[in-house]
Design an enzyme around this catalytic site. Structure first.
Site, PDB file in Angstrom:
ATOM      1  N   ARG A  63      52.065  57.799  45.857  1.00 55.94           N
ATOM      2  CA  ARG A  63      53.362  57.343  46.355  1.00 55.94           C
ATOM      3  C   ARG A  63      54.345  58.503  46.532  1.00 55.94           C
ATOM      4  O   ARG A  63      55.209  58.469  47.383  1.00 55.94           O
ATOM      5  CB  ARG A  63      53.958  56.315  45.391  1.00 55.94           C
ATOM      6  N   LYS A 170      38.524  54.145  33.856  1.00 61.86           N
ATOM      7  CA  LYS A 170      38.848  53.187  32.825  1.00 61.86           C
ATOM      8  C   LYS A 170      40.363  53.115  32.672  1.00 61.86           C
ATOM      9  O   LYS A 170      41.024  54.066  33.081  1.00 61.86           O
ATOM     10  CB  LYS A 170      38.179  53.563  31.503  1.00 61.86           C
ATOM     11  N   HIS A 200      33.411  58.485  30.691  1.00 62.60           N
ATOM     12  CA  HIS A 200      33.122  59.923  30.605  1.00 62.60           C
ATOM     13  C   HIS A 200      32.129  60.244  29.484  1.00 62.60           C
ATOM     14  O   HIS A 200      31.496  61.283  29.506  1.00 62.60           O
ATOM     15  CB  HIS A 200      34.406  60.757  30.501  1.00 62.60           C
ATOM     16  N   LYS A 204      28.479  63.160  28.947  1.00 66.68           N
ATOM     17  CA  LYS A 204      28.315  64.177  27.899  1.00 66.68           C
ATOM     18  C   LYS A 204      26.835  64.499  27.752  1.00 66.68           C
ATOM     19  O   LYS A 204      25.985  63.604  27.755  1.00 66.68           O
ATOM     20  CB  LYS A 204      28.868  63.666  26.560  1.00 66.68           C
ATOM     21  N   GLU A 238      38.587  60.537  15.462  1.00 65.27           N
ATOM     22  CA  GLU A 238      39.425  61.571  16.078  1.00 65.27           C
ATOM     23  C   GLU A 238      40.485  61.993  15.082  1.00 65.27           C
ATOM     24  O   GLU A 238      41.003  61.162  14.334  1.00 65.27           O
ATOM     25  CB  GLU A 238      40.121  61.016  17.322  1.00 65.27           C
ATOM     26  N   ASP A 257      40.226  50.694  23.792  1.00 70.41           N
ATOM     27  CA  ASP A 257      40.226  52.109  24.172  1.00 70.41           C
ATOM     28  C   ASP A 257      38.865  52.766  23.937  1.00 70.41           C
ATOM     29  O   ASP A 257      38.433  53.598  24.728  1.00 70.41           O
ATOM     30  CB  ASP A 257      41.308  52.829  23.343  1.00 70.41           C
ATOM     31  N   HIS A 262      33.054  53.365  25.392  1.00 72.00           N
ATOM     32  CA  HIS A 262      32.265  54.483  24.858  1.00 72.00           C
ATOM     33  C   HIS A 262      31.296  54.059  23.744  1.00 72.00           C
ATOM     34  O   HIS A 262      30.124  54.403  23.773  1.00 72.00           O
ATOM     35  CB  HIS A 262      33.200  55.568  24.313  1.00 72.00           C
ATOM     36  N   LYS A 362      41.827  56.763  15.248  1.00 77.23           N
ATOM     37  CA  LYS A 362      42.695  57.915  15.495  1.00 77.23           C
ATOM     38  C   LYS A 362      43.196  58.439  14.161  1.00 77.23           C
ATOM     39  O   LYS A 362      43.246  57.702  13.170  1.00 77.23           O
ATOM     40  CB  LYS A 362      43.922  57.478  16.311  1.00 77.23           C
ATOM     41  N   LYS A 367      37.477  65.261  14.010  1.00 74.08           N
ATOM     42  CA  LYS A 367      36.908  64.728  15.250  1.00 74.08           C
ATOM     43  C   LYS A 367      35.403  64.854  15.170  1.00 74.08           C
ATOM     44  O   LYS A 367      34.866  65.956  15.066  1.00 74.08           O
ATOM     45  CB  LYS A 367      37.417  65.522  16.453  1.00 74.08           C
TER      46      LYS A 367
HETATM   47  C1  BG6 Z   1      39.427  58.225  26.031  1.00 79.12           C
HETATM   48  C2  BG6 Z   1      40.419  57.460  25.200  1.00 79.12           C
HETATM   49  O1  BG6 Z   1      38.686  57.359  26.862  1.00 79.12           O
HETATM   50  O2  BG6 Z   1      38.530  58.911  25.170  1.00 79.12           O
HETATM   51  C3  BG6 Z   1      41.167  58.383  24.265  1.00 79.12           C
HETATM   52  O3  BG6 Z   1      41.347  56.810  26.060  1.00 79.12           O
HETATM   53  C4  BG6 Z   1      40.198  59.184  23.435  1.00 79.12           C
HETATM   54  O4  BG6 Z   1      42.050  57.668  23.419  1.00 79.12           O
HETATM   55  C5  BG6 Z   1      39.159  59.853  24.329  1.00 79.12           C
HETATM   56  O5  BG6 Z   1      40.946  60.178  22.739  1.00 79.12           O
HETATM   57  C6  BG6 Z   1      38.085  60.511  23.510  1.00 79.12           C
HETATM   58  O6  BG6 Z   1      37.267  61.257  24.364  1.00 79.12           O
HETATM   59  P1  BG6 Z   1      36.520  62.551  23.841  1.00 79.12           P
HETATM   60  O7  BG6 Z   1      35.702  63.007  24.992  1.00 79.12           O
HETATM   61  O8  BG6 Z   1      37.595  63.537  23.430  1.00 79.12           O
HETATM   62  O9  BG6 Z   1      35.727  62.111  22.668  1.00 79.12           O
END
Ligand code: BG6
Length: 512
Positions: A63, A170, A200, A204, A238, A257, A262, A362, A367
């Protein structure tokens, strides 16, 4: 799907560009964060490494009243920030492939203008009418964009050697009903083989390797079932909080999320049966069967199957971390879960009676994403073990990130004249073996889109089964606010309820 790393593939002289055709990629939401941080830097890296053909262009649509010159400038800054080393010639080659048009997502005239621009761009860069439509917009405008693409006929290729593909980011819906509606809206315009739903995690390297590890080795698959496996643990923790995404996260929460996409993808890849051939349809069919066979959570006893948590203030890696309710723009009384743990059973011959424990949150200790296949204890133990030693029998641990790799844990005798049993592990570590060459997920996925390989994308039916499992839990939680939030400290491994969930079965979470 790249079953070997791109670099290894190149080294063997097999081009990763096999099947790759030149095309124009239209990015809707071109001024947004994802375009700047991920999509354009990934495309630039691919081009700079010689993996994209010459007949390739990008058209930004948004936009904002930018023009091509502004778009090139902005993307130049983005690429310098997020793409790593940028050499000047590569940038100039790339920049002249960038075009921009501003428009409204629901406006037919603007899409007609887009169609006209695309034919000019296709001619200039020799793209042969092959277009990828990448929806990197807020989900609220997905249906407008899809409808308009159909209305101006951009969804259909005119020539037999050209094609049209649509990519959806997503979140794909926010519950079962909205995901079904979105699937139906897409299906009105695009056929399933034209549709690429991004997750995503599937890009990986270690995730792709799950199937190769299982199915290209004879020694693991015979063990991959109820006879040998005690239980499976899937963890995606995370250490970061929600950062600046309060608006999104207040609407979403850990279940939407991380679990619906995932974690259930990892779960499906571990649980599925071998596909008859290695292609997108056959792999999708087996993943769908694994979800179909998953027992729905009994809602009358939800607390014994699913638990939720929210972080309060604490210390993460030596630094003070705010609680969720103190984060900028969150509701100080928020009921939103930032952690969830789930127990699932699969009612089929392979997995009957084997629990799968999934957890994600979170602001946790660290992580780490890993899948642990925990094997049963030996039927009869000949050696005296301390109670602690009896707890950790054999396991295969798939380390998705960080320290990507696999490890096999087993027992040996420690040196000495008495029999003392010791737990050891045999490790395969990507970085030391392949010099850290795993390509970033977005690069892998973008190449697959251009190659027309949907193996690493979510199928419409898979999405609906996944939402079918998760939606009732979300609804139950949203209709009964948690009375004990916040219930875990930032920097911890999650709430005591999660420990109780697994302890109920006489097991405990791994501390990776
Ligand atoms: C995303 C989520 O899809 O994946 C995030 O919206 C999350 O909240 C992220 O932090 C984690 O991805 P990765 O690749 O860092 O494990």
């Amino acid at each position: 799907m790249q079953v070997v790393s791109q670099a290894a593939d190149l080294a063997k002289g097999t081009p990763v560009t096999r099947g790759l055709e030149g095309c124009a990629i239209v990015i809707f939401g071109a001024t947004g964060d994802l375009t700047r941080r991920m999509i354009v830097p990934a495309l630039f890296n691919l081009r700079q490494r010689g993996l994209l053909p010459d007949d390739f262009a990008i058209v930004g649509f948004s936009r904002s009243k930018w023009n091509t010159a502004v778009f090139r400038d902005e993307m130049g800054t983005a690429v310098r920030e997020f793409a790593g080393g940028v050499d000047r010639d590569s940038w100039e080659d790339f920049a002249q492939r960038l075009h921009y048009i501003s428009g409204n997502y629901g406006n037919r005239d603007d899409f007609q203008q887009l169609a006209a621009l695309l034919s000019r761009v296709s001619e200039e860069h020799n793209c042969g009418g092959r277009y990828v439509f990448y929806l990197s917009t807020p989900p609220s405008v997905y249906s407008d964009v899809i409808q308009q693409l159909g209305a101006v006929g951009l969804h259909q290729a005119e020539e037999s050697d050209s094609w049209r593909r649509v990519v959806i980011e997503k979140p794909f819906g926010r519950d079962l009903a909205t995901a079904q509606t979105l699937n139906a809206q897409i299906a009105n315009v695009f056929a399933e083989p034209q549709t690429y739903r991004i997750d995503h995690y599937l890009g990986k390297e270690t995730v792709q390797n799950i199937l190769v590890f299982r199915l290209a080795n004879h020694i693991f698959e015979p063990l991959w079932n109820r006879r040998y496996v005690d239980h499976v643990q899937i963890t995606a923790s995370e250490s970061i909080g929600i950062e600046h995404r309060a608006g999104y996260y207040e609407e979403s929460g850990a279940m939407r999320d991380m679990f619906q996409n995932h974690l259930l993808q990892l779960y499906s890849l571990v649980a599925m049966d071998p596909p008859v051939v290695f292609d997108a349809e056959a792999v999708a069919a087996e993943k769908i069967k694994a979800l179909r066979a998953t027992r729905p959570i009994p809602l009358t006893q939800i607390d014994q199957w699913a638990v939720r948590g929210q972080y309060g203030p604490g210390w993460v890696r030596g630094e003070y971390a705010k609680g969720y309710r103190e984060e900028e723009n969150t509701d100080p009384q928020s009921n939103r879960e930032t952690f969830a743990a789930l127990k699932l059973y699969i009612d089929n011959w392979r997995w009957e009676g084997v629990p799968f424990y999934l957890r994600s949150g979170k602001s946790m200790t660290k992580k780490v994403t890993e899948i642990a296949i925990q094997f049963k204890r030996v039927p009869h133990l000949l050696f005296g073990l301390t109670p602690a030693d009896t707890l950790n029998p054999n396991a295969i641990v798939i380390r998705v990130q960080p320290n990507e790799g696999f490890s096999l844990q087993f027992r040996v005798k420690s040196p000495g004249q008495t029999i003392r049993v010791h737990q050891v592990s045999m490790n395969f570590d990507y970085e030391s073996l392949f010099n850290g060459e795993a390509p970033p997920a977005y690069e892998t996925l973008l190449l697959d889109i251009m190659r027309g390989d949907r193996t690493l994308f979510a199928h419409s039916e898979w999405i609906e089964y996944a939402w079918g499992l998760i939606t009732p839990i979300i609804e139950a939680w949203e209709s009964s606010p948690a009375s004990n939030f916040p219930n875990y400290e930032a920097g911890s491994w999650g709430p005591p309820e999660a420990d109780a969930l697994i302890a109920m079965d006489g097991r405990s979470w791994r501390r990776p």
